[in-house]
Enzyme design. Structure first.
Site, PDB file in Angstrom:
ATOM      1  N   HIS A  52      37.804  39.568  54.921  1.00 19.67           N
ATOM      2  CA  HIS A  52      37.089  39.500  54.623  1.00 19.67           C
ATOM      3  C   HIS A  52      37.402  41.390  55.212  1.00 19.67           C
ATOM      4  CE1 HIS A  52      34.124  41.672  51.792  1.00 19.67           C
ATOM      5  NE2 HIS A  52      34.532  40.959  51.500  1.00 19.67           N
TER       6      HIS A  52
ATOM      7  N   ARG B  23      38.618  43.059  50.267  1.00 22.92           N
ATOM      8  CA  ARG B  23      39.504  42.572  50.375  1.00 22.92           C
ATOM      9  C   ARG B  23      40.758  42.582  49.169  1.00 22.92           C
ATOM     10  NH1 ARG B  23      36.595  36.849  47.638  1.00 22.92           N
ATOM     11  NH2 ARG B  23      35.415  38.104  46.768  1.00 22.92           N
TER      12      ARG B  23
ATOM     13  N   LYS C  60      40.656  43.867  44.764  1.00 29.36           N
ATOM     14  CA  LYS C  60      39.319  43.565  44.905  1.00 29.36           C
ATOM     15  C   LYS C  60      38.930  44.924  44.602  1.00 29.36           C
ATOM     16  CE  LYS C  60      37.322  40.979  44.173  1.00 29.36           C
ATOM     17  NZ  LYS C  60      36.121  39.556  43.849  1.00 29.36           N
TER      18      LYS C  60
ATOM     19  N   ASP D 161      34.116  49.557  46.734  1.00 25.91           N
ATOM     20  CA  ASP D 161      33.240  49.898  47.176  1.00 25.91           C
ATOM     21  C   ASP D 161      32.499  50.497  48.246  1.00 25.91           C
ATOM     22  OD1 ASP D 161      30.147  48.741  47.723  1.00 25.91           O
ATOM     23  OD2 ASP D 161      30.843  46.198  47.196  1.00 25.91           O
TER      24      ASP D 161
ATOM     25  N   CYS E 246      30.063  50.631  50.361  1.00 21.75           N
ATOM     26  CA  CYS E 246      29.408  49.741  50.945  1.00 21.75           C
ATOM     27  C   CYS E 246      30.450  49.339  52.426  1.00 21.75           C
ATOM     28  CB  CYS E 246      28.800  48.615  51.350  1.00 21.75           C
ATOM     29  SG  CYS E 246      29.735  47.027  50.303  1.00 21.75           S
ATOM     30  N   TYR E 247      31.985  49.455  51.847  1.00 20.64           N
ATOM     31  CA  TYR E 247      33.471  49.239  52.487  1.00 20.64           C
ATOM     32  C   TYR E 247      33.646  50.142  52.841  1.00 20.64           C
ATOM     33  CZ  TYR E 247      33.153  44.752  49.631  1.00 20.64           C
ATOM     34  OH  TYR E 247      33.089  43.889  49.356  1.00 20.64           O
TER      35      TYR E 247
ATOM     36  N   ASP F 212      27.522  51.458  44.867  1.00 16.58           N
ATOM     37  CA  ASP F 212      28.962  51.084  45.395  1.00 16.58           C
ATOM     38  C   ASP F 212      30.097  51.971  44.056  1.00 16.58           C
ATOM     39  OD1 ASP F 212      30.794  49.380  43.918  1.00 16.58           O
ATOM     40  OD2 ASP F 212      29.396  47.574  44.052  1.00 16.58           O
TER      41      ASP F 212
ATOM     42  N   ASP G  24      21.279  51.869  46.126  1.00 17.99           N
ATOM     43  CA  ASP G  24      20.370  50.717  46.847  1.00 17.99           C
ATOM     44  C   ASP G  24      20.691  50.774  47.996  1.00 17.99           C
ATOM     45  OD1 ASP G  24      22.917  49.506  47.575  1.00 17.99           O
ATOM     46  OD2 ASP G  24      22.256  48.351  45.722  1.00 17.99           O
TER      47      ASP G  24
ATOM     48  N   HIS H  62      23.671  49.853  49.683  1.00 15.38           N
ATOM     49  CA  HIS H  62      24.952  50.888  49.871  1.00 15.38           C
ATOM     50  C   HIS H  62      24.574  53.005  50.121  1.00 15.38           C
ATOM     51  CE1 HIS H  62      26.375  48.001  46.883  1.00 15.38           C
ATOM     52  NE2 HIS H  62      27.733  48.061  47.941  1.00 15.38           N
TER      53      HIS H  62
HETATM   54  C1  FPP Z   1      32.108  39.436  49.389  1.00 15.31           C
HETATM   55  O1  FPP Z   1      31.488  39.360  47.961  1.00 15.31           O
HETATM   56  C2  FPP Z   1      31.606  39.862  49.973  1.00 15.31           C
HETATM   57  C3  FPP Z   1      31.744  38.233  51.269  1.00 15.31           C
HETATM   58  C4  FPP Z   1      32.929  37.289  51.613  1.00 15.31           C
HETATM   59  C5  FPP Z   1      30.640  39.572  52.704  1.00 15.31           C
HETATM   60  C6  FPP Z   1      29.992  39.744  52.986  1.00 15.31           C
HETATM   61  C7  FPP Z   1      29.712  40.635  53.926  1.00 15.31           C
HETATM   62  C8  FPP Z   1      29.017  41.843  54.793  1.00 15.31           C
HETATM   63  C9  FPP Z   1      29.070  42.353  53.380  1.00 15.31           C
HETATM   64  C10 FPP Z   1      28.551  41.504  55.546  1.00 15.31           C
HETATM   65  C11 FPP Z   1      27.632  40.481  56.338  1.00 15.31           C
HETATM   66  C12 FPP Z   1      27.482  40.895  58.083  1.00 15.31           C
HETATM   67  C13 FPP Z   1      26.739  40.714  58.694  1.00 15.31           C
HETATM   68  C14 FPP Z   1      26.771  41.266  60.259  1.00 15.31           C
HETATM   69  C15 FPP Z   1      25.513  40.170  58.287  1.00 15.31           C
HETATM   70  P1  FPP Z   1      31.942  40.370  46.884  1.00 15.31           P
HETATM   71  O2  FPP Z   1      33.070  39.320  45.745  1.00 15.31           O
HETATM   72  O3  FPP Z   1      30.953  40.746  46.119  1.00 15.31           O
HETATM   73  O4  FPP Z   1      32.560  41.527  47.211  1.00 15.31           O
HETATM   74  P2  FPP Z   1      34.255  42.426  47.162  1.00 15.31           P
HETATM   75  O5  FPP Z   1      34.986  41.210  45.815  1.00 15.31           O
HETATM   76  O6  FPP Z   1      34.245  43.360  47.283  1.00 15.31           O
HETATM   77  O7  FPP Z   1      34.366  40.980  47.904  1.00 15.31           O
HETATM   78 ZN    ZN Z   2      29.235  47.064  48.089  1.00 13.32          ZN
HETATM   79  K     K Z   3      31.059  44.588  45.990  1.00 10.69           K
END
Ligand code: FPP
Ligand code: ZN
Ligand code: K
Length: 498
Positions: free
Chosen positions: A292, A340, A343, A346, A348-349, A403, A410, A413
């Site tokens: 990820h 990933r 997917k 978003d 935040c990435y 996002d 929020d 984001h």
């Molecule tokens: C999947 O979420 C998200 C993760 C597996 C990891 C998330 C971790 C962080 C955002 C930050 C961690 C860092 C620190 C410093 C604590 P999802 O399935 O909702 O999102 P996706 O579909 O975009 O992968």
């Molecule tokens: Zn996000």
């Molecule tokens: K997400």
């Protein structure tokens, strides 16, 4: 030999790879006879672009070869839906009534975003009770986010100190709320928020050192809390706290990791991080788990704390494979990043993946003469800026960043969108002249304090389609704070000792 079909640029681009093409059947032959093998442009019938529903333009070259024309999955549908919701904004067909800059993109809504972040720090409506354990995060996102917009956040200092005091446990570390056990993520967020307001005097450093000793594991990694999961967030959070607070690197005498022969918080850590890289090149939360983008950031930032990035990153990670994986996270047509493969984009990435490029570019063999303009580099910065300004901003009085268009804004984001903007707009480099260890004094790891940044030039901002007022402040690529705040923490604890 078959001539190149009426052009689909994406496919043309993809099929430059001659070796593969030569093995492919001639798409003009319905029976796929293999008589003409010297250069048919498309890999088999199922990808012929002439048919109306073939190869949607948002499928990037990485995914293109994987899907059969009739294969519809929840993932392909979600990807198509996201592209459809973003396209009217990306193309500026719909500008949501936002004021436009001189390049025709929406301005960065500085004032509404700052107001939004300020509002998140006030009394929250009842549904936020579920977020009780995330209060330190809210403090960090909303205070740091405002600082990225050049708002003065020093006014929060006294209030923040009084608010986090009861979250600190006598045994060290911070919990998410009053009476909650200490947790690496809450501790990291609290320490960063305090750093942003220069309020670190409230931290009991000696107790913190003891508590961190209890989460360090015999295999080199860190648990998120006593008895909790061991993952890469723990490693990055713990090393961030140790470095900002200048805690001794030596493990406390009662640390269970000592029984396995470890002596320092850094022992076996690089190796453990290396074990989190998968065959795909990306980084997982723990060895053998799913990769990820957010974990890639934790890994690169943690390695950048351990030593100079051009030393520590290639020592433990396959840089080429990781770079390729990171680059494949930028989505088309949106231009933002996904977390990933296959997917959704978003905002935040923009930070979690965007900042990885800052860190990994510093790991290249010749750091001094790498990418020198905002247009160069391993990723499309203009595309990210466009996604954030057109799709990521909440219109109307409320402000805040989101996002994607179908979600609400929020603090999380907003903070990480602004940090991603900084990665796209400015230059960050590692000063190889800086020492990596305070050898004369406390033994503190200094590599993470050797980052320097310069604002992108006017010409570069033009290339990114932004005006001066759309430019954010310089954000530190390891600690995700203003550089001034990081420097104040470095100086405050220069002497070390507990
Ligand atoms: C999947 O979420 C998200 C993760 C597996 C990891 C998330 C971790 C962080 C955002 C930050 C961690 C860092 C620190 C410093 C604590 P999802 O399935 O909702 O999102 P996706 O579909 O975009 O992968
Ligand atoms: Zn996000
Ligand atoms: K997400």
């Amino acid at each position: 030999m078959a001539s190149q079909q009426d052009g689909d640029d994406t496919l043309d681009e993809l099929l430059k790879d001659g070796a593969r093409i030569e093995e492919l059947p001639d798409e003009d032959e319905d029976n796929n006879s293999a008589t003409e093998m010297n250069g048919p442009p498309f890999p088999g019938k199922h990808l012929q672009p002439k048919r109306k529903h073939d190869v949607p333009p948002w499928m990037n070259s990485a995914t293109l070869g994987l899907f059969h024309e009739d294969s519809q999955t929840p993932s392909t549908e979600a990807l198509a839906k996201t592209a459809a919701e973003c396209l009217p904004f990306l193309t500026l067909e719909d500008t949501q009534g936002l004021p436009l800059n001189s390049h025709g993109l929406p301005h960065l809504r500085r004032k509404p975003h700052a107001d939004f972040l300020r509002g998140c720090l006030g009394d929250l409506p009842a549904p936020y009770a579920a977020m009780d354990a995330s209060r330190p995060w809210l403090f960090y996102w909303c205070i740091a986010g405002q600082s990225f917009l050049d708002e003065d956040v020093s006014e929060y200092k006294d209030r923040l100190i009084e608010t986090v005091r009861p979250l600190q446990n006598p045994g060290g570390g911070f919990g998410g709320g009053h009476g909650q056990y200490s947790h690496c993520a809450c501790t990291y967020a609290t320490v960063l928020a305090l750093t942003a307001v220069d309020g670190l005097e409230v931290v009991d450093r000696k107790a913190m050192w003891h508590w961190l000793g209890t989460v360090k594991q015999a295999d080199g990694g860190f648990r998120m809390a006593i008895g909790a999961e061991e993952d890469i967030r723990g490693a990055y959070c713990a090393m961030t706290v140790i470095t900002l607070l200048n805690l001794p690197l030596e493990l406390p005498p009662d640390s269970p990791a000592r029984k396995a022969g470890l002596q320092s918080f850094t022992d076996s850590l690089g190796n453990w991080i290396g074990r989190c890289q998968s065959y795909e090149g990306g980084i997982a939360g723990a060895p053998n788990n799913e990769v990820h983008g957010a974990y890639a950031f934790c890994a690169l930032a943690c390695l950048s704390i351990l030593d100079a990035p051009h030393v520590s990153i290639p020592a433990f990670l396959d840089v080429a494979l990781l770079t390729r994986w990171l680059a494949s996270m930028q989505t088309t047509p949106e231009g933002g990043f996904a977390g990933r493969p296959n997917k959704l984009v978003d905002a935040c990435y923009s930070h979690w993946v965007g900042a990885c490029f800052t860190l990994i570019e510093a790991a290249l063999p010749t750091p001094a003469d790498k990418y020198t303009t905002a247009k160069e580099g391993m990723w499309n910065k203009a595309a990210l800026v466009r996604y954030l300004l057109t799709c990521g901003q909440q219109p109307g009085k409320k402000g805040g960043m989101r996002d994607k268009p179908s979600t609400r804004p929020d603090g999380y984001h907003t903070c990480y969108s602004l940090s991603g903007l900084s990665a796209a707009q400015h230059h960050h480099h590692y000063d190889t002249q800086g020492s990596t260890r305070d050898d004369g004094g406390s033994g503190r790891l200094l590599a993470a304090f050797n980052w320097r940044a310069e604002r992108g030039t006017a010409e570069e901002m033009k290339a990114l389609n932004v005006d001066e007022e759309d430019v954010v402040e310089l954000v530190h690529p390891v600690f995700v704070l203003r550089f001034e705040a990081v420097e104040a923490a470095r100086k405050r604890f220069e002497g070390g000792g507990l």
